[in-house]
Design a protein around this motif. Structure first.
Motif, PDB file in Angstrom:
ATOM      1  N   ARG A  15      18.316  -7.591  25.735  1.00 17.87           N
ATOM      2  CA  ARG A  15      18.019  -6.983  24.336  1.00 17.87           C
ATOM      3  C   ARG A  15      17.493  -8.272  23.324  1.00 17.87           C
ATOM      4  O   ARG A  15      16.643  -8.324  22.748  1.00 17.87           O
ATOM      5  CB  ARG A  15      18.859  -6.316  23.593  1.00 17.87           C
ATOM      6  CG  ARG A  15      19.241  -5.059  24.436  1.00 17.87           C
ATOM      7  CD  ARG A  15      18.623  -4.079  23.356  1.00 17.87           C
ATOM      8  NE  ARG A  15      18.877  -2.828  23.823  1.00 17.87           N
ATOM      9  CZ  ARG A  15      18.939  -1.585  23.208  1.00 17.87           C
ATOM     10  NH1 ARG A  15      19.462  -1.760  21.918  1.00 17.87           N
ATOM     11  NH2 ARG A  15      18.942  -0.329  23.581  1.00 17.87           N
ATOM     12  N   PRO A  17      16.606 -11.963  22.569  1.00 18.15           N
ATOM     13  CA  PRO A  17      15.777 -13.110  23.182  1.00 18.15           C
ATOM     14  C   PRO A  17      16.795 -14.255  23.495  1.00 18.15           C
ATOM     15  O   PRO A  17      17.158 -14.981  22.582  1.00 18.15           O
ATOM     16  CB  PRO A  17      14.712 -13.413  22.238  1.00 18.15           C
ATOM     17  CG  PRO A  17      15.509 -12.835  21.096  1.00 18.15           C
ATOM     18  CD  PRO A  17      16.213 -11.875  21.490  1.00 18.15           C
ATOM     19  N   THR A  18      17.093 -14.405  24.650  1.00 11.06           N
ATOM     20  CA  THR A  18      18.038 -15.666  25.081  1.00 11.06           C
ATOM     21  C   THR A  18      18.853 -16.005  23.993  1.00 11.06           C
ATOM     22  O   THR A  18      18.917 -16.983  23.383  1.00 11.06           O
ATOM     23  CB  THR A  18      17.070 -16.772  25.312  1.00 11.06           C
ATOM     24  OG1 THR A  18      16.305 -17.067  24.338  1.00 11.06           O
ATOM     25  CG2 THR A  18      16.254 -16.836  26.848  1.00 11.06           C
ATOM     26  N   TYR A  22      19.421 -18.848  20.187  1.00 12.90           N
ATOM     27  CA  TYR A  22      19.187 -18.689  18.712  1.00 12.90           C
ATOM     28  C   TYR A  22      20.593 -18.017  17.971  1.00 12.90           C
ATOM     29  O   TYR A  22      21.295 -17.391  18.719  1.00 12.90           O
ATOM     30  CB  TYR A  22      18.216 -17.715  18.600  1.00 12.90           C
ATOM     31  CG  TYR A  22      16.711 -18.367  18.921  1.00 12.90           C
ATOM     32  CD1 TYR A  22      16.246 -19.401  18.186  1.00 12.90           C
ATOM     33  CD2 TYR A  22      16.144 -17.973  19.970  1.00 12.90           C
ATOM     34  CE1 TYR A  22      15.186 -19.887  18.452  1.00 12.90           C
ATOM     35  CE2 TYR A  22      15.014 -18.564  20.379  1.00 12.90           C
ATOM     36  CZ  TYR A  22      14.387 -19.302  19.595  1.00 12.90           C
ATOM     37  OH  TYR A  22      13.175 -19.848  19.941  1.00 12.90           O
ATOM     38  N   GLU A  25      20.091 -15.448  12.309  1.00 11.25           N
ATOM     39  CA  GLU A  25      19.115 -15.597  11.651  1.00 11.25           C
ATOM     40  C   GLU A  25      17.478 -15.925  12.241  1.00 11.25           C
ATOM     41  O   GLU A  25      16.710 -16.258  11.824  1.00 11.25           O
ATOM     42  CB  GLU A  25      19.339 -16.651  10.605  1.00 11.25           C
ATOM     43  CG  GLU A  25      20.109 -15.996   9.446  1.00 11.25           C
ATOM     44  CD  GLU A  25      20.941 -17.108   8.513  1.00 11.25           C
ATOM     45  OE1 GLU A  25      20.779 -18.276   8.922  1.00 11.25           O
ATOM     46  OE2 GLU A  25      21.502 -16.726   7.504  1.00 11.25           O
ATOM     47  N   GLY A  26      17.835 -16.316  13.771  1.00  7.11           N
ATOM     48  CA  GLY A  26      16.825 -16.461  14.358  1.00  7.11           C
ATOM     49  C   GLY A  26      16.453 -18.006  14.571  1.00  7.11           C
ATOM     50  O   GLY A  26      15.268 -18.406  14.935  1.00  7.11           O
ATOM     51  N   SER A  27      17.257 -18.986  14.021  1.00  9.40           N
ATOM     52  CA  SER A  27      17.071 -20.201  14.217  1.00  9.40           C
ATOM     53  C   SER A  27      18.066 -20.928  14.988  1.00  9.40           C
ATOM     54  O   SER A  27      19.062 -20.114  15.682  1.00  9.40           O
ATOM     55  CB  SER A  27      17.075 -21.130  13.048  1.00  9.40           C
ATOM     56  OG  SER A  27      18.052 -20.400  11.970  1.00  9.40           O
ATOM     57  N   VAL A  28      17.717 -22.060  15.723  1.00  7.16           N
ATOM     58  CA  VAL A  28      18.412 -22.415  16.946  1.00  7.16           C
ATOM     59  C   VAL A  28      19.841 -22.814  16.592  1.00  7.16           C
ATOM     60  O   VAL A  28      20.240 -23.538  15.381  1.00  7.16           O
ATOM     61  CB  VAL A  28      17.751 -23.948  17.256  1.00  7.16           C
ATOM     62  CG1 VAL A  28      18.599 -24.529  18.579  1.00  7.16           C
ATOM     63  CG2 VAL A  28      16.394 -23.869  17.834  1.00  7.16           C
ATOM     64  N   THR A  30      23.506 -24.229  15.833  1.00 13.39           N
ATOM     65  CA  THR A  30      23.853 -25.527  15.642  1.00 13.39           C
ATOM     66  C   THR A  30      24.827 -25.931  16.904  1.00 13.39           C
ATOM     67  O   THR A  30      24.454 -27.422  17.275  1.00 13.39           O
ATOM     68  CB  THR A  30      24.797 -25.417  14.424  1.00 13.39           C
ATOM     69  OG1 THR A  30      24.356 -24.622  13.470  1.00 13.39           O
ATOM     70  CG2 THR A  30      25.237 -26.831  14.047  1.00 13.39           C
ATOM     71  N   LEU A  33      22.485 -26.995  19.762  1.00 13.60           N
ATOM     72  CA  LEU A  33      21.661 -28.236  19.261  1.00 13.60           C
ATOM     73  C   LEU A  33      22.608 -29.608  19.208  1.00 13.60           C
ATOM     74  O   LEU A  33      22.241 -30.817  19.672  1.00 13.60           O
ATOM     75  CB  LEU A  33      21.129 -28.170  17.737  1.00 13.60           C
ATOM     76  CG  LEU A  33      19.775 -28.880  17.340  1.00 13.60           C
ATOM     77  CD1 LEU A  33      18.869 -28.370  18.162  1.00 13.60           C
ATOM     78  CD2 LEU A  33      19.306 -28.060  15.768  1.00 13.60           C
ATOM     79  N   HIS A  56      11.642 -20.722  27.533  1.00  7.65           N
ATOM     80  CA  HIS A  56      10.248 -20.576  27.321  1.00  7.65           C
ATOM     81  C   HIS A  56       9.721 -21.514  26.465  1.00  7.65           C
ATOM     82  O   HIS A  56      10.339 -21.981  25.648  1.00  7.65           O
ATOM     83  CB  HIS A  56      10.115 -19.037  26.776  1.00  7.65           C
ATOM     84  CG  HIS A  56       8.883 -18.858  26.282  1.00  7.65           C
ATOM     85  ND1 HIS A  56       8.047 -19.022  25.201  1.00  7.65           N
ATOM     86  CD2 HIS A  56       8.087 -17.953  26.835  1.00  7.65           C
ATOM     87  CE1 HIS A  56       6.753 -18.396  25.277  1.00  7.65           C
ATOM     88  NE2 HIS A  56       6.761 -17.596  26.453  1.00  7.65           N
ATOM     89  N   SER A  58       8.079 -21.742  23.479  1.00  9.32           N
ATOM     90  CA  SER A  58       8.072 -21.727  22.392  1.00  9.32           C
ATOM     91  C   SER A  58       9.460 -21.900  21.967  1.00  9.32           C
ATOM     92  O   SER A  58       9.914 -22.474  20.754  1.00  9.32           O
ATOM     93  CB  SER A  58       7.721 -20.308  21.741  1.00  9.32           C
ATOM     94  OG  SER A  58       8.709 -19.313  22.238  1.00  9.32           O
ATOM     95  N   GLU A  59      10.539 -21.467  22.794  1.00 13.28           N
ATOM     96  CA  GLU A  59      12.185 -21.977  22.614  1.00 13.28           C
ATOM     97  C   GLU A  59      12.194 -23.383  22.671  1.00 13.28           C
ATOM     98  O   GLU A  59      12.983 -24.140  21.710  1.00 13.28           O
ATOM     99  CB  GLU A  59      12.770 -21.242  23.762  1.00 13.28           C
ATOM    100  CG  GLU A  59      12.852 -19.748  23.457  1.00 13.28           C
ATOM    101  CD  GLU A  59      13.486 -18.995  24.527  1.00 13.28           C
ATOM    102  OE1 GLU A  59      13.638 -17.808  24.483  1.00 13.28           O
ATOM    103  OE2 GLU A  59      13.477 -19.679  25.853  1.00 13.28           O
ATOM    104  N   ASP A  62      10.949 -24.890  19.484  1.00  9.59           N
ATOM    105  CA  ASP A  62      11.870 -24.635  18.322  1.00  9.59           C
ATOM    106  C   ASP A  62      12.989 -25.599  18.539  1.00  9.59           C
ATOM    107  O   ASP A  62      13.323 -26.335  17.480  1.00  9.59           O
ATOM    108  CB  ASP A  62      12.453 -23.089  18.358  1.00  9.59           C
ATOM    109  CG  ASP A  62      11.555 -22.283  17.894  1.00  9.59           C
ATOM    110  OD1 ASP A  62      10.495 -22.497  17.331  1.00  9.59           O
ATOM    111  OD2 ASP A  62      11.606 -21.255  18.133  1.00  9.59           O
TER     112      ASP A  62
END
Lengths: 471, 471
Positions: A15, A17-18, A22, A25-28, A30, A33, A56, A58-59, A62
Motif C-alpha cells: 500500500r 510506496p516503499t 518516505y 508527508e511524502g518527504s524523505v 530524516t 537521510l 526506484h 525517482s526515489e 528524492d
C-alpha cells in the motif's frame, strides 16, 4: 515450484510506496537521510548498495535532492556502476549538472549507453558542448548517431523528448509472426503499448495497440487490424504542443516523424506528464515574477532570477510616485488623501490580478481566442462595474465616517468605480495584446496590469479630489 | 482485398489534428462554428450528424464550449442518440450542468449506460441528488450497483475516478488461456495496458503487462510471469495523491483496491493527466485570488468567486491606511513621504510574492519540508538582504536627487532594506505556517504576505522619517 507458488499466493501488500524511505508527508525520512549521510561520510559502499541502489529512480532522485550539496557526487561515486543514471532525470538541473561535473567521463559514457535514448538525451542536453562531445565520442557509432539525431532537434521539441527504441513491423506480417518476433527479439523497449506499421523506407503506415494484437487470431494480417496512426507528431513540434495533443486525444504514445514522414521515434505519456507539469509550473513561476528558478538554486542564482523583475517594478513604482507628485499640494492641504490613496490602488491591483490570472490561463489552455474574446471582455466589464459599485459603497461609508467627511466618501467611491473598471479592462486586454504580439503573457502581464491600476488609481482619486474640493 | 491493400499502403497523412475544425491557433475555426450555428438554427440534423457526430469527444467538447449558451442543449437534442455523451466530460462544469438540465431523463439514462464507468461517474457526480437518483433508477441493476459503488467514495478520490471495467484472471491460468479468453470475451475495456491477477475473492495477487504476455510462450502460467502490483491505490485516496504516485513511478495504470484489499477498479493515466492539469490550474487560480472559477462562468458566478477575496483585501488595505494615518502630521510637514511611501510598499509586495510563489510551489510538489526548510529560509534571508541593499542604493539615489534631500534618501534606503528582508521572511514563513496549520497556502498566503509588506513598509519608512527628521 511449490515454494514459489506459496509465495505468489500471498496477497501483495504494498500500500505504502516503499514506506521505509518516505515519512507521512511524502518527504524523505530524516532517520533514513542521516543514515545515508553517515554511510557516505564513512564510505560504507555496502550500506549504500543495499539501501539505495535498489530504489526506484525517482526515489533515488528524492534522496539526492534531500542530501547536502557536497554529499551528492560522493554518493554517485561510491555507488559506481550500481548507480542508475536515470535518477538524474528526476532532479533539478542545477543538482544534475553539479553531479555530472564530478563524474569521470568514462563512467558517465558507460552509464549513458545503458539508458533509454530519451533519458540519455535529457541528461546530455543540459551539458556544455565540449563535455557532451567528449561523452558522445566514447559511445559506439550506432548509439552516437541515435543520440545525435535527437540532440539535433530544437530544445523542448518532440524530437528531444522521444524514445528512439520502438517496435515496427511490415503490414504483410501476420499477428502470429509479430508475436513470435517480439518473443525472440531481445532489443525491445522496456515497455510499450502499441507497435507501428511501416513500409521498407520506414514511412509510417499505421499502428496497432497491443490489446488488439492479443485479441486477434494468429493468422490475421497486421494490415487488416492496423488503425490510422493517431496524430503522428513532427519531430520539430514544441513539447507543449505535443502534450496538448496527448491531453486532448487521451493518447498513451504517439509516433514521431521526420520531415519525410519517416518514423524516427515514439513519444510516451510518462514524458508528457512531466512536460504538462513543467509547463504549468513555468506559468505559476512567471506569474509570480520568478523566471525559471528551482528550489535547489543558490542565493546568487535566485537573486539573478528575481532582480530584473524587481528593477522593472522599481521603475513603474516611481512612475506611480510621480503621479502622486503631481498632486502634492492637494495632499498637503488634505492629508486624508495620502491615507486613502493606497486603498484605491491596492483594490485595483487585486481586481486586475484576478482578471489577469483567468485570462493568462485561458490563453495557455487555448480556451480564449478572438471568437469568444468579445464575450469574455463583456463579462469582465460587468464584473468590474459590479465590484466597483459594491466596493465604492463600502469604501465611501468607511472613509466618510473615518474622516467625518461624506464628500470625501463620494470622491473615493467615484475613483474606486473608475479604477475597478480599468482593472478589469487592463486584466483582460493586456494579456490578449501581449499574446497577439507574440510575447508570453504569463511573464509580462503582471507588471503592466499593476502599473495601470496604480497610475489610474492615484490619478483618478487625487484628480477628482483636487477638482471637487477645488484645491 | 486488393483495393483495401492499396489503400493501406498509402502513407497515412494526418499531421494536423482534423484540420477542418481548428484554426492555426488551436481554437475552433470561425467558419466551422458559424456553419454549425446555422445548422442548429435551421434544425439541419443531417449536417450536424455528418460534421459533429464523428469527431473526437474532446473536439465535440471544444465545439460545444465555443457555441453560444442557448445553442448548446439544442445541438445535443438534435444529435439525439448520435451524440457521444463522453464529450460532456470535456467541458466546464457550468456548461455540462446546463446541457444536462435540458435533456430528458430517458435519453440521459440510455446515453449514460453506454459510457465507461469513469465517464458516467464524472457526469453523474455534479448533478443534484434528486436528478441523479432519477437517472440511476432507470439503469439496469448491475449498472446501478457499479456506478453507485464509485459514487459512494468521497469526492475527488481514486474511487471516483477509477474505471470499473478491467481484465482479471486467476494465477493458475496459462498465457494461452488468457489470450484465448481475451479473444472471445466481448465485455472488455476499450483499451488497457495490463491485466490483473486475483484470487477467488478478488484479492489482488499481482499484475502482468500486455507486452510481457505477448513476449511469453503460451504454455507458461500467469503466476510465473506476474509481477508485484505497483502501488495499488486504496479507493479513498485523494486523486492528487494518486496522481503523484503515477508521476513518481511513471505508471500507465494502477489497481484500485477497497479496504479489504479487493480489486474494485483501475485508474488510468489519461484520467490522471486531467487531474494533474486541474490541480496545477487550481493553484494558479488560488494564487491569483480567483477560487474555482471557469472561463464559461457568467458574471454572477465570477463576481461571487472574486468578491470575498476583494473584501478581505479591502479590510487589510484599511489596516495599512491606518498605519499611514498614525503619521499624518509627519506627512503634512514633509509631503515627499506621501510620494515615496508606495514605492517602499510596492517593492516589498513584489519581493514577498516572489518568495511566496517559490514556497507555495515547493510545498505543493513536496520539495519543501522541515528537513530542508532551514536551508531555504537562510537562502531567502540572503536574497532579501542582497536585494534589499541593492535596491536601497538605487532608491536612495533617485529619491535624494528628486527631492534634493540626501537624508531622505538615507531614510527611504533604510526602510527598503527592512521591508525587503521582512518580505523574504513573510514570503517563506507564512506559507510554511499555513501549511503546518492544515490550510492551503495557495489560497491565503498572498493576502497575509502583501499585508505584512504594506504595514511594515509604511511603518518603517514613516516611522524612521518621523524619528530622523524629528517631526
Amino acid at each position: 515450484m511449490s515454494h514459489l507458488d506459496e509465495e505468489l499466493q500471498e496477497p501483495v501488500d504494498r500500500r505504502e510506496p516503499t514506506p521505509e524511505i518516505y515519512n507521512e508527508e511524502g518527504s524523505v525520512r530524516t532517520e533514513f537521510l542521516e543514515a545515508v549521510e553517515a554511510a557516505i561520510a564513512g564510505a560504507d559502499t555496502e550500506f549504500l548498495r543495499e539501501n539505495i541502489a535498489g530504489l526506484h529512480e525517482s526515489e533515488i532522485g528524492d534522496v539526492i535532492e534531500a542530501l547536502p550539496q557536497e554529499a551528492r557526487p560522493e554518493l554517485v561515486r561510491l555507488l559506481g556502476d550500481e548507480f542508475d543514471l536515470t535518477a538524474l532525470t528526476e532532479v533539478d538541473e542545477a543538482v544534475r549538472l553539479d553531479i555530472i561535473a564530478g563524474l569521470p567521463a568514462e563512467q558517465l559514457a558507460s552509464a549513458i549507453s545503458s539508458l533509454e535514448s530519451d533519458d540519455a538525451v535529457y541528461i546530455l542536453e543540459d551539458m556544455d558542448d565540449e563535455d557532451r562531445d567528449k561523452i558522445l565520442s566514447k559511445l559506439s557509432f550506432i548509439e552516437r548517431i541515435r543520440l545525435t539525431r535527437s540532440l539535433d532537434y530544437p530544445e523542448s521539441s518532440a524530437g528531444r523528448r522521444m524514445q528512439t527504441e520502438f517496435v515496427a513491423v511490415p503490414p504483410f506480417w501476420t499477428v502470429g509472426q509479430t508475436i513470435d518476433y517480439m518473443r525472440k527479439e531481445d532489443d525491445l523497449p522496456n515497455s510499450f503499448s502499441q507497435i507501428f506499421v511501416v513500409d521498407p523506407t520506414f514511412r509510417l503506415l499505421g499502428a496497432v495497440d497491443l490489446d488488439k494484437i492479443l485479441r486477434t487470431k494468429r493468422k490475421t494480417k497486421i494490415e487488416a487490424i492496423m488503425r490510422e496512426t493517431n496524430h503522428p507528431i513532427p519531430a520539430e513540434t514544441d513539447q507543449e504542443e505535443a502534450a496538448q495533443l496527448f491531453e486532448q486525444y487521451d493518447l498513451l504514445s504517439a509516433a514521431v516523424v521526420d520531415s519525410n514522414e519517416r518514423l524516427v521515434g515514439v513519444l510516451t505519456i510518462d514524458d508528457v506528464v512531466d512536460v504538462i507539469h513543467e509547463e504549468a509550473e513555468e506559468d505559476i513561476m512567471r506569474l509570480g515574477g520568478v523566471g525559471d528558478e528551482e528550489l535547489s538554486d543558490n542565493i546568487k542564482t535566485a537573486v539573478r532570477s528575481r532582480f530584473g523583475w524587481l528593477l522593472i517594478n522599481l521603475g513603474t513604482a516611481f512612475m506611480s510616485a510621480s503621479v502622486i507628485g503631481l498632486f502634492d499640494e492637494s495632499i498637503e492641504k488634505m492629508i486624508a488623501l495620502a491615507v486613502l490613496m493606497p486603498v484605491v490602488a491596492s483594490m485595483g491591483g487585486n481586481a486586475g490580478t484576478q482578471t489577469m490570472t483567468v485570462t493568462v490561463r485561458a490563453l495557455a489552455t487555448k480556451d480564449l481566442d478572438i471568437y469568444n474574446a468579445a464575450r469574455i471582455i463583456r463579462r469582465e466589464a460587468g464584473v468590474g462595474i459590479f465590484n466597483g459599485v459594491a466596493f465604492a459603497i463600502l469604501i465611501a461609508l468607511v472613509a466618510g465616517f473615518w474622516f467625518q467627511n461624506p464628500e470625501l466618501g463620494g470622491v473615493v467611491a467615484t475613483a474606486m468605480i473608475i479604477n475597478m473598471f480599468a482593472a478589469a479592462m487592463a486584466g483582460i486586454l493586456i494579456p490578449l495584446l501581449l499574446d497577439r504580439a507574440g510575447a508570453d503573457p504569463a511573464i509580462s502581464s503582471s507588471v503592466f496590469v499593476t502599473t495601470t491600476t496604480d497610475v489610474i488609481g492615484f490619478f483618478s482619486f487625487l484628480g477628482i479630489a483636487t477638482w471637487w474640493f477645488n484645491i
